[in-house]
Structures are given as C-alpha cells and as structure tokens.
Design an enzyme around this catalytic site. Structure first.
Site, PDB file in Angstrom:
ATOM      1  N   ARG A  50       0.796  -1.186   0.000  1.00 42.07           N
ATOM      2  CA  ARG A  50       0.000   0.000   0.000  1.00 42.07           C
ATOM      3  C   ARG A  50       0.850   1.265   0.000  1.00 42.07           C
ATOM      4  O   ARG A  50       0.346   2.367  -0.113  1.00 42.07           O
ATOM      5  CB  ARG A  50      -0.904  -0.019   1.234  1.00 42.07           C
ATOM      6  CG  ARG A  50      -1.928  -1.174   1.171  1.00 42.07           C
ATOM      7  CD  ARG A  50      -2.868  -1.162   2.375  1.00 42.07           C
ATOM      8  NE  ARG A  50      -2.187  -1.682   3.556  1.00 42.07           N
ATOM      9  CZ  ARG A  50      -2.273  -2.956   3.970  1.00 42.07           C
ATOM     10  NH1 ARG A  50      -3.050  -3.807   3.350  1.00 42.07           N
ATOM     11  NH2 ARG A  50      -1.619  -3.376   5.024  1.00 42.07           N
ATOM     12  N   ASP A 106       7.237   2.555  -3.062  1.00 39.55           N
ATOM     13  CA  ASP A 106       7.531   3.630  -2.112  1.00 39.55           C
ATOM     14  C   ASP A 106       9.029   3.745  -1.833  1.00 39.55           C
ATOM     15  O   ASP A 106       9.604   4.812  -1.929  1.00 39.55           O
ATOM     16  CB  ASP A 106       6.732   3.430  -0.802  1.00 39.55           C
ATOM     17  CG  ASP A 106       6.890   2.039  -0.190  1.00 39.55           C
ATOM     18  OD1 ASP A 106       7.577   1.176  -0.785  1.00 39.55           O
ATOM     19  OD2 ASP A 106       6.319   1.810   0.892  1.00 39.55           O
ATOM     20  N   ASP A 109      14.856  -1.000  -0.592  1.00 41.77           N
ATOM     21  CA  ASP A 109      15.737  -1.293   0.534  1.00 41.77           C
ATOM     22  C   ASP A 109      16.806  -2.279   0.055  1.00 41.77           C
ATOM     23  O   ASP A 109      17.813  -1.863  -0.505  1.00 41.77           O
ATOM     24  CB  ASP A 109      14.836  -1.842   1.660  1.00 41.77           C
ATOM     25  CG  ASP A 109      15.538  -2.019   2.980  1.00 41.77           C
ATOM     26  OD1 ASP A 109      16.307  -1.137   3.364  1.00 41.77           O
ATOM     27  OD2 ASP A 109      15.308  -3.047   3.641  1.00 41.77           O
ATOM     28  N   ASP A 165       4.913   3.173   6.097  1.00 40.50           N
ATOM     29  CA  ASP A 165       4.416   2.860   7.440  1.00 40.50           C
ATOM     30  C   ASP A 165       5.423   2.120   8.293  1.00 40.50           C
ATOM     31  O   ASP A 165       6.392   1.556   7.782  1.00 40.50           O
ATOM     32  CB  ASP A 165       3.186   1.964   7.315  1.00 40.50           C
ATOM     33  CG  ASP A 165       3.574   0.552   6.868  1.00 40.50           C
ATOM     34  OD1 ASP A 165       4.234   0.431   5.820  1.00 40.50           O
ATOM     35  OD2 ASP A 165       3.264  -0.411   7.592  1.00 40.50           O
ATOM     36  N   ARG A 171       1.324   6.349   7.779  1.00 42.26           N
ATOM     37  CA  ARG A 171       1.165   6.533   6.332  1.00 42.26           C
ATOM     38  C   ARG A 171       0.625   7.909   5.948  1.00 42.26           C
ATOM     39  O   ARG A 171       0.879   8.403   4.862  1.00 42.26           O
ATOM     40  CB  ARG A 171       0.192   5.482   5.769  1.00 42.26           C
ATOM     41  CG  ARG A 171       0.715   4.059   5.802  1.00 42.26           C
ATOM     42  CD  ARG A 171      -0.165   3.187   4.914  1.00 42.26           C
ATOM     43  NE  ARG A 171       0.004   1.764   5.149  1.00 42.26           N
ATOM     44  CZ  ARG A 171       0.922   1.002   4.553  1.00 42.26           C
ATOM     45  NH1 ARG A 171       1.783   1.543   3.711  1.00 42.26           N
ATOM     46  NH2 ARG A 171       1.000  -0.280   4.800  1.00 42.26           N
TER      47      ARG A 171
HETATM   48  P1  IMP Z   1      13.188  -4.600  -0.282  1.00 43.96           P
HETATM   49  O1  IMP Z   1      12.587  -5.794  -0.943  1.00 43.96           O
HETATM   50  O2  IMP Z   1      14.186  -5.013   0.781  1.00 43.96           O
HETATM   51  O3  IMP Z   1      13.798  -3.608  -1.238  1.00 43.96           O
HETATM   52  O4  IMP Z   1      12.038  -3.937   0.550  1.00 43.96           O
HETATM   53  C1  IMP Z   1      11.251  -2.924   0.091  1.00 43.96           C
HETATM   54  C2  IMP Z   1      10.006  -2.819   0.926  1.00 43.96           C
HETATM   55  O5  IMP Z   1      10.314  -2.816   2.330  1.00 43.96           O
HETATM   56  C3  IMP Z   1       9.341  -1.471   0.674  1.00 43.96           C
HETATM   57  O6  IMP Z   1       8.410  -1.589  -0.385  1.00 43.96           O
HETATM   58  C4  IMP Z   1       8.696  -1.173   1.999  1.00 43.96           C
HETATM   59  O7  IMP Z   1       7.418  -1.789   2.049  1.00 43.96           O
HETATM   60  C5  IMP Z   1       9.579  -1.834   3.015  1.00 43.96           C
HETATM   61  N1  IMP Z   1      10.531  -0.871   3.629  1.00 43.96           N
HETATM   62  C6  IMP Z   1      11.872  -0.863   3.516  1.00 43.96           C
HETATM   63  N2  IMP Z   1      12.420   0.160   4.198  1.00 43.96           N
HETATM   64  C7  IMP Z   1      11.389   0.840   4.770  1.00 43.96           C
HETATM   65  C8  IMP Z   1      11.321   2.013   5.602  1.00 43.96           C
HETATM   66  O8  IMP Z   1      12.311   2.671   5.977  1.00 43.96           O
HETATM   67  N3  IMP Z   1      10.058   2.394   5.965  1.00 43.96           N
HETATM   68  C9  IMP Z   1       8.920   1.724   5.589  1.00 43.96           C
HETATM   69  N4  IMP Z   1       8.965   0.628   4.802  1.00 43.96           N
HETATM   70  C10 IMP Z   1      10.186   0.180   4.408  1.00 43.96           C
HETATM   71 MG    MG Z   2       6.339  -1.874  -0.024  1.00 42.56          MG
END
Ligand code: IMP
Ligand code: MG
Length: 190
Positions: A50, A106, A109, A165, A171
C-alpha cells in the site's frame, strides 16, 4: 535537520524529506515521464500496495499523457538469506502485454521486491518496463538493479510518511520522517 512535530505520532524523530521538497520532486518526475512517454499510447502506472498510494496519486496528476493505473500487492520476506522471497498477495488486473509499464514503489531497501516483481512482469511481455521509486536506501542494496525514476536517496533510516508505514502507522504524514525505534518499542513493545 528539522524536528518533526510531535503530533500525531510520538515515535517520529526528524523530517528527512519535507512536504515541499516531495512536491517539487514529484512535479519534476511527472515532467520527465511525460516527455519520455510522449510517443506511448499504452502507458500503465503499476503501483505496489500500500506504500506507493500517496506517491501514485500525486505523480499521476503530473503526467500529461493518456495513461491508466493498476496495483498489485506483494510481501517480502528477506529473512536471514540474501536471496529474499517475494509473495504475490494480490495481482494486477491489466493484461500488460504490449503496455509500457512503470512499476512504482515507495522505497527500495535490499532491492529484492523490485527486482523480483520486475522479472515476473517481464515474463508477461510488456512493451517496456521501468522502475520508479520515491525513496532509495543505497547502503542497503543486496542485488543489482537500476531505478529509472527516483525521488530521493536517503541514508539507512527507518522512515514513515507519504504512504510509508511502520506496522501500518504513519502513512498519512505529508512528509517523510525517521522513526525513533527505541521510542517506538517503548510505546508499542517488541
Ligand atoms: P526490499 O525488498 O528489501 O527492497 O524492501 C522494500 C520494501 O520494504 C518497501 O516496499 C517497503 O514496504 C519496506 N521498507 C523498507 N524500508 C522501509 C522504511 O524505511 N520504511 C517503511 N517501509 C520500508
Ligand atoms: Mg512496499
């Protein structure tokens, strides 16, 4: 750094990206997307639920081209392994074959989510696929990928606001703020 107002969330620390800076950047991204897709008749903005919702609704207003939007919902379990595992909770409705897709998230990471979803979408034969993310934490990347349209690169903070969030809280903030994880744990436990 500007201290964030205490209301409505006690656990936020600093404003990392202000409302005004987000607005300027979204305007700019809308302009370049409008230009890049000026020859496209089948532009689809595909958001990951979301977290991307606030970003999507602002961005689409700045795209001066015919376009449509769709969403999908995924959960990622990076766990302790570096491979990551991404589960589709709800898929998009559009048949994307032949569409110019911009996948919108959004925050990036480790990159597992964006990378996995991109590969999956590629198998569905879009005409093109590009990645758009509001935020990126380059220090945390675990896989190789490119972000075609990026809002802001930020240091390794946990952030909320503008759609993002922590356990579904935060959010609705109109800016991006860092979370004081110590304070958060004191309030909510964990
Ligand atoms: P990745 O697969 O490790 O790149 O994770 C990405 C997802 O982790 C994003 O779409 C967010 O939902 C969540 N995420 C990673 N870092 C944050 C943060 O600092 N705040 C909120 N959500 C995060
Ligand atoms: Mg996400």
């Amino acid at each position: 750094m500007i201290p964030a107002p205490k209301v409505p969330y006690e656990f936020i620390d600093h404003i990392i990206v202000s409302e005004e800076d987000i607005k300027k950047r979204v305007d700019y991204l809308g302009e370049i997307i409008t230009e890049d897709y000026k020859d496209s008749e089948k532009l689809l903005l595909l958001g990951l639920l979301r977290g991307s919702v606030m970003f999507m609704t602002d961005l689409m207003r700045k795209i001066k081209r015919p376009m449509t939007l769709d969403f999908m919902s995924v959960s990622s379990y990076a766990g302790s392994s570096s491979s990551g595992f991404v589960r589709i909770d709800s898929d998009h409705k559009t048949n994307i074959a032949g569409w110019d897709v911009i996948l919108v998230d959004d925050i990036v990471d480790t990159g597992h989510t964006i990378n996995t979803v991109r590969k999956l979408l590629n198998d569905r034969h879009p005409r093109s696929i590009k990645i758009c993310a509001l935020l990126d934490k380059p220090d945390r990347h675990k896989v190789e990928f490119d972000i075609d349209y990026l809002g802001f690169s930020i240091p390794d903070y946990f952030v909320v606001g503008y759609g993002l969030d922590i356990d579904e809280k935060g959010r609705n903030l109109p800016y991006i703020a860092s979370v004081n994880l110590e304070r958060y744990k004191k309030i909510y436990g964990g």
